[in-house]
Scaffold this motif. Sequence first.
Motif, short mmCIF file in Angstrom:
data_model
loop_
_atom_site.label_atom_id
_atom_site.label_comp_id
_atom_site.label_asym_id
_atom_site.label_seq_id
_atom_site.Cartn_x
_atom_site.Cartn_y
_atom_site.Cartn_z
N PHE A 147 14.77 -11.60 -1.31
CA PHE A 147 14.72 -10.45 -2.62
C PHE A 147 14.55 -9.25 -1.89
CE2 PHE A 147 14.14 -12.46 -6.92
CZ PHE A 147 14.67 -13.58 -6.59
N ALA A 148 13.94 -9.03 -0.77
CA ALA A 148 13.78 -7.81 0.04
C ALA A 148 14.88 -7.24 0.36
CB ALA A 148 12.76 -8.06 1.09
N ALA A 149 15.82 -8.12 0.78
CA ALA A 149 17.28 -7.60 1.40
C ALA A 149 18.09 -7.23 0.17
CB ALA A 149 18.11 -8.69 2.04
N LEU A 150 17.99 -7.82 -1.02
CA LEU A 150 18.69 -7.18 -2.23
C LEU A 150 17.85 -6.20 -2.98
CD1 LEU A 150 19.59 -10.73 -3.33
CD2 LEU A 150 21.05 -9.19 -2.15
N PHE A 151 16.90 -5.77 -2.28
CA PHE A 151 16.16 -4.52 -3.11
C PHE A 151 15.57 -4.91 -4.33
CE2 PHE A 151 18.56 -2.42 0.45
CZ PHE A 151 17.15 -1.86 0.88
N ILE A 152 15.13 -6.28 -4.48
CA ILE A 152 14.62 -6.64 -5.94
C ILE A 152 13.22 -7.41 -5.60
CG2 ILE A 152 16.56 -6.60 -7.27
CD1 ILE A 152 16.74 -9.58 -6.69
N SER A 153 12.63 -7.06 -4.43
CA SER A 153 11.28 -8.08 -3.92
C SER A 153 10.40 -7.64 -5.09
CB SER A 153 11.02 -7.70 -2.68
OG SER A 153 10.63 -6.18 -2.40
N ASN A 154 10.15 -6.68 -5.64
CA ASN A 154 9.32 -6.20 -6.64
C ASN A 154 9.45 -7.37 -7.84
OD1 ASN A 154 11.66 -5.03 -7.59
ND2 ASN A 154 10.73 -3.94 -9.27
N VAL A 155 10.60 -7.83 -8.35
CA VAL A 155 10.83 -8.96 -9.16
C VAL A 155 9.99 -10.16 -8.72
CG1 VAL A 155 12.43 -10.40 -10.42
CG2 VAL A 155 13.12 -7.85 -10.08
N HIS A 156 10.25 -10.58 -7.48
CA HIS A 156 9.51 -11.76 -6.68
C HIS A 156 8.23 -11.68 -7.08
CE1 HIS A 156 8.26 -14.87 -3.88
NE2 HIS A 156 7.62 -13.96 -3.31
N PHE A 157 7.69 -10.56 -6.59
CA PHE A 157 6.16 -10.28 -6.64
C PHE A 157 5.60 -10.15 -7.93
CE2 PHE A 157 7.17 -8.87 -2.17
CZ PHE A 157 6.48 -9.98 -1.43
N TRP A 158 6.24 -9.98 -8.91
CA TRP A 158 5.80 -9.87 -10.17
C TRP A 158 5.66 -11.14 -10.82
CZ3 TRP A 158 9.89 -6.19 -11.88
CH2 TRP A 158 10.96 -6.89 -13.15
N GLU A 159 6.91 -12.15 -10.36
CA GLU A 159 7.00 -13.43 -10.85
C GLU A 159 6.15 -14.22 -10.19
OE1 GLU A 159 11.67 -14.02 -11.81
OE2 GLU A 159 10.97 -14.57 -10.03
N TRP A 184 7.88 -4.16 -1.98
CA TRP A 184 8.20 -3.96 -3.55
C TRP A 184 8.40 -2.53 -3.77
CZ3 TRP A 184 5.42 -0.70 -6.53
CH2 TRP A 184 4.13 -0.34 -5.93
N SER A 185 7.81 -1.52 -2.96
CA SER A 185 7.65 -0.28 -3.14
C SER A 185 9.19 0.44 -2.69
CB SER A 185 6.57 0.37 -2.27
OG SER A 185 6.82 0.55 -1.18
N LEU A 186 9.79 -0.26 -1.80
CA LEU A 186 11.14 0.05 -1.15
C LEU A 186 12.01 -0.48 -2.33
CD1 LEU A 186 11.41 -1.10 2.40
CD2 LEU A 186 10.59 1.14 1.55
N ALA A 187 11.94 -1.47 -2.96
CA ALA A 187 12.71 -1.97 -4.03
C ALA A 187 12.88 -1.01 -5.20
CB ALA A 187 12.33 -3.38 -4.64
N TRP A 233 0.36 0.80 -21.52
CA TRP A 233 0.54 -0.39 -22.43
C TRP A 233 0.44 -1.77 -21.29
CZ3 TRP A 233 3.98 -4.27 -22.37
CH2 TRP A 233 3.69 -5.21 -23.65
N GLY A 234 1.15 -1.65 -20.42
CA GLY A 234 1.33 -2.72 -19.44
C GLY A 234 0.18 -3.04 -18.64
N TRP A 235 -0.84 -2.30 -18.30
CA TRP A 235 -2.07 -2.68 -17.57
C TRP A 235 -3.09 -3.51 -18.55
CZ3 TRP A 235 -6.98 -1.64 -18.79
CH2 TRP A 235 -7.35 -0.44 -19.37
N GLU A 241 2.09 -8.17 -13.64
CA GLU A 241 3.52 -7.52 -13.76
C GLU A 241 3.70 -6.08 -13.70
OE1 GLU A 241 1.99 -9.51 -15.79
OE2 GLU A 241 3.04 -11.60 -15.63
N ASN A 242 2.78 -5.47 -14.62
CA ASN A 242 2.69 -4.05 -14.74
C ASN A 242 2.89 -3.24 -13.25
OD1 ASN A 242 2.65 -1.41 -16.26
ND2 ASN A 242 0.41 -1.30 -15.26
N PHE A 243 1.95 -3.57 -12.33
CA PHE A 243 2.00 -3.28 -11.23
C PHE A 243 3.24 -3.02 -10.34
CE2 PHE A 243 1.09 -3.04 -6.28
CZ PHE A 243 0.22 -2.13 -6.38
N PHE A 244 4.12 -4.07 -10.40
CA PHE A 244 5.35 -4.04 -9.73
C PHE A 244 6.46 -3.65 -10.65
CE2 PHE A 244 2.80 -7.46 -7.49
CZ PHE A 244 2.64 -7.08 -6.40
N PHE A 245 6.44 -3.54 -11.99
CA PHE A 245 7.61 -3.47 -12.81
C PHE A 245 8.23 -1.80 -12.52
CE2 PHE A 245 9.11 -2.67 -17.27
CZ PHE A 245 10.23 -3.36 -17.08
#
Length: 673
Positions: free
Chosen positions: A105-117, A135-138, A179-181, A187-191
Motif C-alpha cells: 500500500f505504501a508503494a501505491l501511495f494508499i497506505s493511509n487506507v491500510h492503516f485506517w482499516e 500514511w502522510s506521504l500517501a 465530525w470524524g473525531w 479512521e479520521n486520523f488517516f482519512f
Amino acid sequence: MKYRAEIDGLRTVAVVPVVLFHAGWDVFSGGYVGVDVFFVISGFLITSIIIGERAEGRFSILRFYERRARRILPALFVVLAATLPFAWAWMPPDAFEDFLRSLAFAALFISNVHFWEYSGYFAQASEMRPLLHTWSLAVEEQYYLLFPLLMAALGAFSRRKHIAVIGVLAFLSLALSEWGWRNYPEENFFFTFSRMWELFAGSLCAFIAFRRELRGNQILSLIGMGLILWSVFAYDASVPFPSVYTLVPVVGTALVLLFAQQGTAVAWVLSRKLPVAIGLISYSAYLWHQPLLAFARIRSLHEPSLWLMSGLALASFALAALTWRYVEQPFRSGPHRMLLPARRALFGASLAGIAAFAAIGFTGLAADWSNARLTAKMTPFYSEFLQTTHGMSHPEGCTGFGDVGQAPQLVCPVHDYADATQTIAVFGDSHADAILPAFAAFADSTRTNVIKMGTAGCPPLLGVYVWNGNYALGVCHAAAEAQAKFVRENDISAVVLVARWSLYTQAGYEGHGRHYLLNDENALQTGGPSASRAVFEEAVRRTAEFYAGLGVKLFVVEQIPQLTFEPKDIVYAALFQDRTGESALSFLNLQTLPAERHQTLQSYNLGVFQGVEDLTLVSLGDAFLRDGAFHWAFDGKSAYSDANHLSIHGARMLQDRVQHMLQNTRRDPAVTD
C-alpha cells in the motif's frame, strides 16, 4: 518560485519534534504536529509552483509529476528495500503480515487506507509498525494527483475566485475532521479528506502571496512560531487530531510562511546553516526514523532505553544526509549529474519500482510468507505455546467487536441452563470477554446462567462518555445504560465488573500509551487526565449505588496484571534464536512482570474501589504470582493472549478463585417503591 531558506528551516521545526516524539521524548508530547506543519508547507510550495507556471503559460502536468517522482520515489524505494530483510528476519507472523500489506500500500501511495482499516484497540501497535509514517506521504501524493486537476478546472488565476473556492473546500474538510473525531476517531486520523484542509491552508497562503511583495512582520511571525512550538510541547495523545485543535499548528505555519520574511527574527533563526541543513534532509530523515525506531522495539523484548532511541534518532539524520547526497540529489537538478534525465525512462523506472514493491507485498500475503519462513523452526514445543496465544475467549456467536450500533445492546449467553438456579451478569470491556472461561466450573456445578454484556474499550460504569477510545462518544454510555436496564428488568443475583481499569485512569506504565479520557457529558474532556479521574471516581460510586439499590451483589475484579511485553513476541524471539528444550523454557520463564510494577499501575484504581462500600473488590491475578513476579508461561502454554488479555488457558486457571468469589450469590430481595 524564489528560494526561501527559512522554509527549509521551518522543515526542521517540523521534522525534529516528530522524530523525538516517536523516539519517546515525553517533553515533545505533541511532536506529531510536525506532520501538520509539513502538510501546510507542501500545500504552499506546490500551489506556488502550479499557479506561477500556469500564469507564465509553461505549466505541464507531466513535468509536474516528473518533479514529484524525482523528489519522492528514489529515497522512498531505498528505505522500503532496506526494511525488507529486517522485517523478514525479526518480525513475528502477524506483524510481518501487516508489514507486507503496508509495503504494498505504501508503494501505491494508499497506505493511509491500510492503516485506517487496520487501526484500533487490537491492531498492531503503532510504534511497532516500520512503515506507519508512510500514511502522510500517501495523503500528500493523493493531494498531488487531485490538486493540479482542480487548478485546471478553476481556469485562469483569480485571487478572489481561488481563495473563495479553496476556502470553502478547506472549511468542508475541517468540518469533516471535526465530525470524524467524534464518530470515527481512528479512521479520521488517516482519512485523506479529513486532512486535505491542512494542505489547502498552504494553498491559500500561496494565493495570498502570489505576485505580491509580502512584508515581514515581527509580531505575526513570532506568534506563528509560538503557536507551532506551543502545540509541540502542550499537546499530547489525548488531543483529537485532526480537528479544530489542529488549527493551532496550521495557522502558526501559515503565519510563518506569510510573515517570516527576511529581516524578521524568525526568518533569521530559520535561515541559519544548521536549520537549513536539517531541513534539506528532512524528507529522508522522516523516511528513516520510523523503521529504525520500530525495528529497535521489535528486536528488544522490552521498551528500549531512551538513550538507545535517541541514538537511533540521530542515526536517522546521518542516514538522511547520505541518502540526500547519494540518492536524492543525483535524481534532481543540482551540482550532480542527473540520473535518468529522460522523462520516459524516469516514469518507466518509477512504475517498475512501484509494481515491484506492490508485488512483493501482495505475493507475500498470498503465499503466506509470514508463516512459511518459520516452518523449519516450528517444533511442537513452540507450536503449542503459540496456539494458546492466538486469541482469547468470546461468547459464541455474540461478540462486542462487531456492529458498533448493536454491540452495546447485545446480551450474550455464556452458560445457559434450562434448570438454572440463578443468573450472574458479567459486564465490561474486552477483559470481560477474556475472563469468561473462569466461570465455567462454577456455572456447571451450581447450574448458574452466565450472561455477558459490554464492548471493547468501554468501562462498565454508568454515566460515562469515553473520548480517545474506540468509538463515538456516546457508544460506551449506551453500553452501560443497556447493562443497567437488563439488570433492572431481569432476576440477576450478582453483577461482576471486569475491565482494563488503568486504560481509563492513567494509560499504561509511567503514563505511557493511549489514555482513554472520561467525561460525564457527551463532549470532549477538556480538563485532561485529572478531570477524567474525577469522572471515574464518581462513576464508580454511581454504579455501585445503582446495583446496591436493586439488591444485586456487585463484584469488581481487579485488573489482570498487564505485561510489559507480548507473550507471542517472547516465544518468537526464542524461536528466532534457535533455542530448544530447557534453553527455550528458561528463556520464556525469565520474562516476567515484577509485582511492584503492577501494584504501582493499579494503586490509584484500587484506592477508588476500596473507598466505595457497595462493592466487593476481588483480586484474581495472584494466581500468576511466583516469587514476587507475575508469570505468563505455565505447563507449556501461555496464560495470556497478548500483553493484557488472558488466553483461554489463563482464564481457566482462575476457575477455583471465581468459585470462591461467587459461592454466596443468592440475590437479596429487590427494593421496591
